[in-house]
Design a protein around this motif. Structure first.
Motif, PDB file in Angstrom:
ATOM      1  N   LEU A 235      42.563  79.809  38.617  1.00 42.25           N
ATOM      2  CA  LEU A 235      43.639  78.832  38.665  1.00 42.25           C
ATOM      3  C   LEU A 235      43.972  78.616  39.888  1.00 42.25           C
ATOM      4  CD1 LEU A 235      45.544  79.051  35.215  1.00 42.25           C
ATOM      5  CD2 LEU A 235      44.017  77.185  35.569  1.00 42.25           C
ATOM      6  N   ASP A 236      43.944  77.426  40.577  1.00 47.13           N
ATOM      7  CA  ASP A 236      44.633  77.177  41.781  1.00 47.13           C
ATOM      8  C   ASP A 236      45.924  76.595  41.537  1.00 47.13           C
ATOM      9  OD1 ASP A 236      45.373  76.553  44.273  1.00 47.13           O
ATOM     10  OD2 ASP A 236      43.881  75.134  44.977  1.00 47.13           O
ATOM     11  N   ILE A 237      46.998  77.159  41.727  1.00 47.89           N
ATOM     12  CA  ILE A 237      48.469  76.727  41.619  1.00 47.89           C
ATOM     13  C   ILE A 237      49.121  76.451  42.742  1.00 47.89           C
ATOM     14  CG2 ILE A 237      48.722  77.925  39.132  1.00 47.89           C
ATOM     15  CD1 ILE A 237      50.196  80.221  40.718  1.00 47.89           C
ATOM     16  N   THR A 238      48.469  76.456  44.064  1.00 41.89           N
ATOM     17  CA  THR A 238      49.084  76.162  45.181  1.00 41.89           C
ATOM     18  C   THR A 238      49.515  74.682  45.286  1.00 41.89           C
ATOM     19  OG1 THR A 238      46.741  76.122  46.253  1.00 41.89           O
ATOM     20  CG2 THR A 238      48.360  78.096  46.325  1.00 41.89           C
ATOM     21  N   ALA A 239      48.607  73.829  44.788  1.00 42.92           N
ATOM     22  CA  ALA A 239      48.849  72.296  45.209  1.00 42.92           C
ATOM     23  C   ALA A 239      49.508  71.716  43.817  1.00 42.92           C
ATOM     24  CB  ALA A 239      47.442  71.644  45.068  1.00 42.92           C
ATOM     25  N   ARG A 240      50.304  72.495  43.027  1.00 49.37           N
ATOM     26  CA  ARG A 240      50.887  71.744  41.765  1.00 49.37           C
ATOM     27  C   ARG A 240      52.507  71.302  42.337  1.00 49.37           C
ATOM     28  NH1 ARG A 240      48.001  72.146  36.740  1.00 49.37           N
ATOM     29  NH2 ARG A 240      46.384  73.878  37.267  1.00 49.37           N
ATOM     30  N   PRO A 241      52.424  70.117  42.354  1.00 51.06           N
ATOM     31  CA  PRO A 241      53.777  69.486  42.533  1.00 51.06           C
ATOM     32  C   PRO A 241      54.978  70.128  41.802  1.00 51.06           C
ATOM     33  CG  PRO A 241      52.342  67.817  42.403  1.00 51.06           C
ATOM     34  CD  PRO A 241      51.741  68.854  41.936  1.00 51.06           C
ATOM     35  N   GLY A 242      55.927  70.793  42.480  1.00 48.47           N
ATOM     36  CA  GLY A 242      56.869  71.619  41.521  1.00 48.47           C
ATOM     37  C   GLY A 242      56.723  73.022  41.419  1.00 48.47           C
ATOM     38  N   GLY A 243      55.409  73.203  41.687  1.00 44.82           N
ATOM     39  CA  GLY A 243      55.152  74.824  41.086  1.00 44.82           C
ATOM     40  C   GLY A 243      55.979  75.812  41.661  1.00 44.82           C
ATOM     41  N   GLY A 244      56.433  75.697  43.111  1.00 51.14           N
ATOM     42  CA  GLY A 244      56.979  76.474  43.811  1.00 51.14           C
ATOM     43  C   GLY A 244      58.482  76.538  43.685  1.00 51.14           C
TER      44      GLY A 244
ATOM     45  N   ALA B 125      49.828  83.618  44.541  1.00 47.40           N
ATOM     46  CA  ALA B 125      48.731  82.676  43.979  1.00 47.40           C
ATOM     47  C   ALA B 125      47.520  83.022  44.379  1.00 47.40           C
ATOM     48  CB  ALA B 125      49.233  81.206  44.769  1.00 47.40           C
ATOM     49  N   THR B 126      47.217  83.763  45.304  1.00 45.47           N
ATOM     50  CA  THR B 126      45.799  84.281  45.621  1.00 45.47           C
ATOM     51  C   THR B 126      45.429  85.067  44.431  1.00 45.47           C
ATOM     52  OG1 THR B 126      46.275  84.260  47.896  1.00 45.47           O
ATOM     53  CG2 THR B 126      44.651  85.798  47.114  1.00 45.47           C
ATOM     54  N   ILE B 127      46.339  86.049  43.698  1.00 49.56           N
ATOM     55  CA  ILE B 127      45.774  86.853  42.620  1.00 49.56           C
ATOM     56  C   ILE B 127      45.511  86.008  41.563  1.00 49.56           C
ATOM     57  CG2 ILE B 127      46.664  88.521  41.215  1.00 49.56           C
ATOM     58  CD1 ILE B 127      48.310  89.788  43.717  1.00 49.56           C
ATOM     59  N   VAL B 128      46.387  84.941  41.123  1.00 49.52           N
ATOM     60  CA  VAL B 128      46.308  84.055  40.099  1.00 49.52           C
ATOM     61  C   VAL B 128      44.943  83.399  40.266  1.00 49.52           C
ATOM     62  CG1 VAL B 128      47.082  82.040  39.008  1.00 49.52           C
ATOM     63  CG2 VAL B 128      48.951  84.004  39.612  1.00 49.52           C
ATOM     64  N   ARG B 129      44.556  83.004  41.364  1.00 50.49           N
ATOM     65  CA  ARG B 129      43.374  82.247  41.775  1.00 50.49           C
ATOM     66  C   ARG B 129      42.078  83.177  41.315  1.00 50.49           C
ATOM     67  NH1 ARG B 129      43.176  81.301  46.971  1.00 50.49           N
ATOM     68  NH2 ARG B 129      44.965  79.440  46.782  1.00 50.49           N
ATOM     69  N   ARG B 130      42.437  84.543  41.893  1.00 50.79           N
ATOM     70  CA  ARG B 130      41.267  85.515  41.567  1.00 50.79           C
ATOM     71  C   ARG B 130      41.230  85.931  40.301  1.00 50.79           C
ATOM     72  NH1 ARG B 130      43.037  90.858  44.121  1.00 50.79           N
ATOM     73  NH2 ARG B 130      43.866  90.934  41.773  1.00 50.79           N
ATOM     74  N   ASP B 131      42.194  85.943  39.684  1.00 52.81           N
ATOM     75  CA  ASP B 131      42.107  86.900  38.213  1.00 52.81           C
ATOM     76  C   ASP B 131      41.967  85.558  37.180  1.00 52.81           C
ATOM     77  OD1 ASP B 131      42.235  89.402  39.473  1.00 52.81           O
ATOM     78  OD2 ASP B 131      44.339  89.771  38.870  1.00 52.81           O
ATOM     79  N   LEU B 132      42.557  84.307  37.399  1.00 54.75           N
ATOM     80  CA  LEU B 132      42.733  83.683  36.183  1.00 54.75           C
ATOM     81  C   LEU B 132      41.977  82.523  36.540  1.00 54.75           C
ATOM     82  CD1 LEU B 132      46.421  83.423  35.431  1.00 54.75           C
ATOM     83  CD2 LEU B 132      44.405  85.108  34.383  1.00 54.75           C
TER      84      LEU B 132
ATOM     85  N   GLY C 117      57.566  77.493  37.960  1.00 55.79           N
ATOM     86  CA  GLY C 117      56.639  76.179  37.273  1.00 55.79           C
ATOM     87  C   GLY C 117      55.219  76.749  37.319  1.00 55.79           C
ATOM     88  N   ALA C 118      54.910  77.438  38.384  1.00 59.86           N
ATOM     89  CA  ALA C 118      53.394  77.704  38.652  1.00 59.86           C
ATOM     90  C   ALA C 118      53.135  78.970  37.544  1.00 59.86           C
ATOM     91  CB  ALA C 118      53.230  78.117  40.137  1.00 59.86           C
ATOM     92  N   GLY C 119      54.122  79.717  37.460  1.00 59.15           N
ATOM     93  CA  GLY C 119      53.933  80.687  36.539  1.00 59.15           C
ATOM     94  C   GLY C 119      53.730  80.332  35.221  1.00 59.15           C
ATOM     95  N   CYS C 120      54.490  79.377  34.862  1.00 59.80           N
ATOM     96  CA  CYS C 120      54.293  78.607  33.385  1.00 59.80           C
ATOM     97  C   CYS C 120      53.070  78.052  33.317  1.00 59.80           C
ATOM     98  CB  CYS C 120      55.451  77.802  33.052  1.00 59.80           C
ATOM     99  SG  CYS C 120      57.143  78.629  32.787  1.00 59.80           S
ATOM    100  N   VAL C 121      52.589  77.215  34.243  1.00 56.87           N
ATOM    101  CA  VAL C 121      51.347  76.948  34.126  1.00 56.87           C
ATOM    102  C   VAL C 121      50.203  77.846  34.049  1.00 56.87           C
ATOM    103  CG1 VAL C 121      49.576  75.589  35.565  1.00 56.87           C
ATOM    104  CG2 VAL C 121      51.912  74.744  35.453  1.00 56.87           C
ATOM    105  N   ALA C 122      50.464  78.907  35.059  1.00 55.43           N
ATOM    106  CA  ALA C 122      49.302  79.965  34.841  1.00 55.43           C
ATOM    107  C   ALA C 122      49.334  80.901  33.702  1.00 55.43           C
ATOM    108  CB  ALA C 122      49.369  80.765  36.230  1.00 55.43           C
ATOM    109  N   PHE C 123      50.613  81.331  33.350  1.00 53.08           N
ATOM    110  CA  PHE C 123      50.704  82.112  32.124  1.00 53.08           C
ATOM    111  C   PHE C 123      50.934  81.577  30.746  1.00 53.08           C
ATOM    112  CE2 PHE C 123      51.629  84.598  36.016  1.00 53.08           C
ATOM    113  CZ  PHE C 123      50.396  85.259  36.114  1.00 53.08           C
ATOM    114  N   LEU C 124      51.275  80.553  30.628  1.00 51.37           N
ATOM    115  CA  LEU C 124      51.666  79.662  29.326  1.00 51.37           C
ATOM    116  C   LEU C 124      50.976  78.266  28.995  1.00 51.37           C
ATOM    117  CD1 LEU C 124      55.536  80.038  29.623  1.00 51.37           C
ATOM    118  CD2 LEU C 124      53.917  81.886  28.393  1.00 51.37           C
ATOM    119  N   GLY C 125      50.180  78.058  30.101  1.00 48.50           N
ATOM    120  CA  GLY C 125      49.231  76.769  29.994  1.00 48.50           C
ATOM    121  C   GLY C 125      50.241  75.601  29.898  1.00 48.50           C
TER     122      GLY C 125
END
Length: 146
Positions: free
Chosen positions: A15-24, A6-13, A30-38
């Motif tokens: 996007l903060d995916i740590t607070a997404r309900p269901g992301g983990g 999640a730190t790398i996603v925040r740094r490179d993209l 789920g967080a990967g789909c948010v980060a990479f697929l929109g």
């Protein structure tokens, strides 16, 4: 590892995916789909409930029966029985639950499940649980409605 990712996603993209309900869930799928697929995440139980007109069916029911492979302390935090029970509660319906197993001393009344019963007797090996599933389910259902 998910926190590092999640730190790398925040740094490179950005996007903060740590607070997404269901992301983990499912190892961060789920967080990967948010980060990479929109993608946007949606509560799965709510989606399935809408597709199957669960609320309409509950309005016709006198009693709501829900279930899960294991009813435990996590049940109140996003498992399907919690969603079903809260909807039943909103509609003024009584909800009860069957679990393949039920954690000892579990009380789910705070989420609207009046009673829960284990289908499989404690300590039953998986092979025996599968072999005796029909009889165990009938026995548990009888205990639940008495």
């Amino acid at each position: 590892n998910l926190a590092h990712w999640a730190t790398i996603v925040r740094r490179d993209l950005g996007l903060d995916i740590t607070a997404r309900p269901g992301g983990g869930a499912a190892g961060g799928l789920g967080a990967g789909c948010v980060a990479f697929l929109g993608a946007t995440l949606e509560n799965g139980a709510a989606w399935v409930g809408r597709q199957n007109r669960l609320e309409e069916a509950m309005m016709q029911a006198d009693l709501v029966i829900t279930g899960e492979g294991r009813l435990d302390e996590q049940t109140a935090f996003g498992k399907v029985p919690a969603f079903v029970a809260r909807m039943a509660q909103k509609l003024g319906k009584r909800a009860i639950a069957l679990g393949g197993t039920v954690a000892e001393g579990l009380d789910l009344q705070t989420i609207g499940i009046a009673r829960c019963v284990a289908v499989t007797p404690p300590g039953t090996p998986l092979a025996a649980a599968l072999r005796d599933a029909k009889n165990n389910l009938a026995s548990a259902a009888a205990k639940l409605i008495i």
